[in-house]
Structure formats: C-alpha cells, structure tokens
Enzyme design. Structure first.
Site, short mmCIF file in Angstrom:
data_model
loop_
_atom_site.label_atom_id
_atom_site.label_comp_id
_atom_site.label_asym_id
_atom_site.label_seq_id
_atom_site.Cartn_x
_atom_site.Cartn_y
_atom_site.Cartn_z
N LYS A 196 33.27 30.52 48.48
CA LYS A 196 33.73 29.52 47.52
C LYS A 196 34.13 28.24 48.26
CE LYS A 196 35.71 32.55 43.96
NZ LYS A 196 34.80 32.14 42.88
N ARG A 213 32.16 42.27 38.70
CA ARG A 213 31.31 43.22 37.97
C ARG A 213 30.89 44.38 38.87
NH1 ARG A 213 27.19 38.40 36.77
NH2 ARG A 213 29.16 37.27 37.01
N1 BES Z 1 36.96 35.47 40.19
C1 BES Z 1 35.83 34.69 39.90
C2 BES Z 1 35.87 34.08 38.51
C3 BES Z 1 36.80 32.91 38.33
C4 BES Z 1 36.45 31.67 38.82
C5 BES Z 1 37.95 33.05 37.62
C6 BES Z 1 37.30 30.60 38.63
C7 BES Z 1 38.79 31.97 37.41
C8 BES Z 1 38.47 30.75 37.93
C9 BES Z 1 34.56 35.55 39.98
O1 BES Z 1 34.59 36.56 40.91
C10 BES Z 1 33.46 34.64 40.35
O2 BES Z 1 33.48 34.12 41.43
N2 BES Z 1 32.50 34.45 39.44
C11 BES Z 1 31.42 33.57 39.68
C12 BES Z 1 30.16 34.23 39.16
C13 BES Z 1 28.91 33.52 39.55
C14 BES Z 1 28.67 33.65 41.03
C15 BES Z 1 27.76 34.12 38.77
C16 BES Z 1 31.70 32.27 38.93
O3 BES Z 1 32.23 32.32 37.81
O4 BES Z 1 31.41 31.21 39.48
MN MN Z 2 33.94 35.89 42.82
#
Ligand code: BES
Ligand code: MN
Ligand code: ZN
Length: 495
Positions: free
Chosen positions: A263, A337
């Site tokens: 990230k 997931r």
């Molecule tokens: N924990 C995150 C989701 C999230 C992001 C929650 C920002 C709250 C604020 C999750 O694990 C994630 O990183 N999801 C990705 C999925 C994507 C790679 C398909 C996302 O939402 O960017």
């Molecule tokens: Mn994530």
C-alpha cells in the site's frame, strides 16, 4: 462508567441535586409551572432554544434549580435518532466542564429505543482511548443517570444499552490499539479472557493446527509476517446443544501493509483498524455475556498480519483453500477474503442456522456508502431482511448490495479455480462474490464495514460498529427458535 435509571417527572427535576443536568426538549412539550419548565418555555419563546435536534442552550446557576449546570438540548420529535443527536451534542458540552455525574432528563415519555440511544450516545461522547498513553487521563464523566416519567417501561431498553456499552467499548478498545499492541496472540488472549464469563468458551488454534486443517489460503497471508497466526473459536452456549448456532466470522488482519502489493504510505497507519471485524465479534460476545440470551453463537476470528517479506506470497501464486478450491493470488492486498474463505469453510462443521462475516474488506465499499451505512450482501432473503431491520432499530444501519453472478466473471483465471481480485469496477461486490463461493452450505451474509468501523481525519478512532446491529439481530433470533438442520419451526417473528 456507571449508569442508573430513575423515575423522574420534568416537574420534579428542578429539585434534583447533581453535577450537571441535560434536559431533552422535544417538539410540542407541555411545560408546567416549575422552575425548569419556565426556564425552557422562556428560552423557547425568546428564540434562544429550539427543539430541533442538536440545538443546545447552557445555563449556569439558574433560579430555582438545585443543579448549577443545566444544558437544554433540542430533541426534535423524540425519535431514537434525534435523542442520540441531542445527547451527543449535550455531552460534548458537559464534558468540557468539571462535572463527574450527569442526569439526563426525558421531558416527555421516551419512545421505544430512546433510552438506549441516550445511554449509548452518552458513553460514546465521553469515551477516550488511553491504553498507550503514558499519563492516561481518567474518564471525567463517571456516572450517568437517565430520568424519565415511567422508568419501569424503559428497563429492558436500559439493560440492553448497558450491555451494549460494554460490547461497543471492547470493540473500540481492540480496534484502536496500535498493531504492536494488538497482535494475533494478544487478540487471542482477549478472547480467552472473555471465556471467564458465564456460558462462554474459547479455543485458540496456532499455525500447526491451522496447517492440519488445510487452511492454505489463511496460511498464505500470514507467511510474510514473523507474528504467528491465531485462529480463534469463541462459543456462547445459551441454548440446548441441538440448537444450531449463528456463526459470526470477523476479519482479524491486525495490520495490513498490502504485502508485496504494498500500500502507499499516506494513512497506512489506519490499517491497524483492519481487525475491526474481529473486534466487533469480541464486542458482541462481551454483550452476550451480560444479556445471556437463549441462543447459541459461535465466533470465528482468523487473525494474522499481512506483511511483505522474503517468504511472503507473491502476485500470481496459487494456494489451496480448506474447501479444496485453488486460488490465484493476483493481488496480495486482497488478503481479507483469503483469510475469511477458510474461516467460512470451517464454519460448516457447526451446521449453522446462519453465518455472518464482518470485515473491513474493500476501499470500494467505503467509496460507495461512506461512513453512514455498512455494505450488506446476502444469499438469503430472510437473513438480509433481519439484518436490515436490526441495523435500523440499533441506529447502526446497513444497505444491501447485489450478488448477480455476472459480477463474478472477472474472478475467472486460467491458473486456478478462482482469482482473488477482478477489475476496479464494483470492487465491494466482486469481493463478496469471491466469499460467496465458500458460503454455499448455509444462509450467509457479509457485512463490509470498511467505511463504518472507524473515523478518519481529526476524529480518528474506532466506532464500535456493527456491534449494535449484530446484538439486535441476535436478540431477535433468540426469540425465534429453529430446529436442527436449519428447518424453520414457525413463522419468523416480525422484526
Ligand atoms: N483492508 C483493506 C480494505 C480497506 C481499504 C479498508 C481502505 C478501509 C480503507 C483490504 O484488505 C484491501 O486492501 N482491499 C483492496 C482490494 C483490492 C486490492 C482489490 C482495496 O480495497 O483496495
Ligand atoms: Mn488489503
Ligand atoms: Zn485488509
């Protein structure tokens, strides 16, 4: 914080001795001849006070009142939502002063749920996280008394609220803790300590047991971290063994760096909240311990960190889940997931009447619904409606999103049974479609709480959601027994 419920009429509130008093002023209020009533009617007539929710007027040393500090708070039509807004605004004012105890007076008979809304709003407004401060400031407000005309009719509401405060504050505490103070082992420890409460048991599995179970997807996520994973199994046995349980599955990523699909740095600290689903499961069990409903509930928490490392999973890696389905991990940041799917397969052994997973799963859900409503997906109409209703009554609302099979198209891959991501479009839905493949053997719902579990910016902190929604749902279920194998014994109670 202590709470008390007391029978009190507006007419006698003027004689109450207390540190501070909040009077909820509803529309069309019939005021009497007492000192408090005349203060209210004068302020309304002069335009210094409005009954609109959120409007506030503070008075000090007003004539004829035993209490020095009085806050008049507009409470609109007296709905649960207006009462919550009024109490939140009033407590925000009171807590800036020295008052240690507070009396909240309902000037008109509270509606169903209004006392609960008041208690929860007071607790919420006076909550402060302190665990990792070197000189924690103790909570100033120690005692809140709710005064209303007929306190016996509000008793059930009041008791539910007290249990909820404990649950919500436990969820907030664990979600707020920094990741080095809330590791998978520490979460497991917190779950274990819940098992000291009546009817609650807790079992914690470590890496070797999880490997034996074949949870290849969950294990893959934890590979990049030096913190050992934990799989937490909580049970609340409130009904006969033969009664199928409701299973709650909470995403327990104690920190989400994204893994090799790293990230960006800004706001990455907020990924300590990525175990808010797990925290809400702990909070629900805390509330169940108080409420002791006649229902069986299982809580499952797959807990680990998602870190980049020489041993971490890489984009393109294929792993085998506990269900036997193979998964191509195209993006290591779609890890929620991957841990949930194995927990969903594990849930099958309980022959559950319903399985609800709770997860900060997608940024896409936050974009879609913001911080007001959680995203809700369900393969079962009755379950979906029960969750929608519970969300409304608990003032912890959700919104149903679709599960059309066409949304799963993008999860197809040449290299495994399923890919863990598809394109950016409909990201919250494609995540739910992925989970649905692992939830075919029971009525299932998924709550995406990415937008609702915490607040960002200056107000940064956990909200304790959706503990309120889940507890309302469970209490409604407790009054609707079902036979084993999930056959319904009767009509679903109106919710
Ligand atoms: N924990 C995150 C989701 C999230 C992001 C929650 C920002 C709250 C604020 C999750 O694990 C994630 O990183 N999801 C990705 C999925 C994507 C790679 C398909 C996302 O939402 O960017
Ligand atoms: Mn994530
Ligand atoms: Zn995550």
């Amino acid at each position: 914080m202590d709470f008390e419920l007391k029978t009190l009429a507006l007419g006698t509130a003027a004689d109450e001795k207390c540190d501070a008093m909040v009077v909820l002023v509803t529309e069309g209020l019939h005021t009497g001849k007492d000192a408090l009533s005349s203060l209210i009617s004068q302020a309304l007539a002069a335009g210094d006070l409005e009954s609109k929710p959120g409007k506030i007027l503070s008075a000090y040393g007003a004539q004829g009142l035993a209490c020095q500090r009085v806050v008049l708070a507009g409470a609109g039509d007296g709905s649960t939502k207006s009462v919550r807004q009024a109490v939140a605004a009033a407590v925000a004012v009171v807590k800036t002063g020295p008052a240690k105890s507070l009396l909240i007076v309902f000037s008109a008979a509270p509606r169903v749920g209004a006392v609960r809304a008041a208690v929860l709003a007071a607790a919420d407004a006076s909550y402060a996280y302190t665990t990792t401060k070197s000189k924690p400031e103790p909570r100033k407000l120690k005692r809140v008394t709710i005064g209303c005309a007929n306190s016996s009719s509000a008793k059930t509401d009041f008791e539910r609220a007290q249990a909820l405060v404990l649950g919500v504050e436990m969820a907030k505490e664990w979600a707020n803790r920094p990741a080095n103070h809330a590791t998978p082992s520490m979460l497991a420890h917190a779950a274990k300590s819940l098992a000291k409460q009546p009817k609650i048991k807790c079992e914690v599995l470590g890496p070797s047991q999880v490997e034996k179970l074949g949870m290849g997807s969950f294990m893959a996520v934890s590979r990049g971290s030096d913190e050992p994973l934990r799989f937490i199994v909580l049970r609340y046995d409130g009904a006969a063994k033969s009664e199928p349980p409701v299973v709650l599955v909470g995403k327990g990523i104690t920190f989400d760096t994204g893994g090799i699909s790293l990230k960006p740095a800004p706001e990455m600290d907020e990924m300590k909240f990525d175990m808010s689903g797990a925290a809400s499961v702990l909070g629900v069990f805390r509330a169940l311990a108080e409420l002791q409903p006649a229902l069986n509930v299982v809580g499952l928490i797959p807990a680990c960190e998602n870190m980049p490392d020489g041993r971490a999973i890489k984009p393109g890696d294929v792993v085998t889940s506990m269900s036997g389905q193979t998964i191509e991990i195209l993006n290591t940041d779609a890890e929620g997931r991957l841990v949930l799917c194995d927990a969903l397969t594990y849930a099958e052994r309980f022959k559950p009447r319903a399985v609800i997973d709770i997860a900060t799963l997608t940024g896409a859900c936050m974009i879609a619904l913001g911080g007001v409503r959680s995203g809700m997906f369900s393969s079962d109409e009755a379950l979906a409606n029960a969750l929608l209703a519970a969300g409304e009554s608990a003032l912890d609302p959700c919104w149903r999103l679709p599960l059309d099979d066409e949304y799963a198209e993008g999860l197809k891959t040449h290299f495994a049974d399923v890919a863990n991501v598809s394109g950016r479009a409909g990201g919250a839905i494609t995540a739910a479609k992925f989970l649905q493949r692992f939830a075919t053997r029971f009525p299932w719902a998924h709550l995406d709480i990415a937008g609702t579990a915490w607040k960002g910016a200056a107000a940064k902190g956990a909200t304790g959601r959706p503990v309120g929604l889940l507890v309302d749902y469970l209490l409604n279920e407790a009054s609707r027994p079902v036979a084993p194998q999930g056959k319904s014994t009767g009509k679903r109670a109106a919710t």
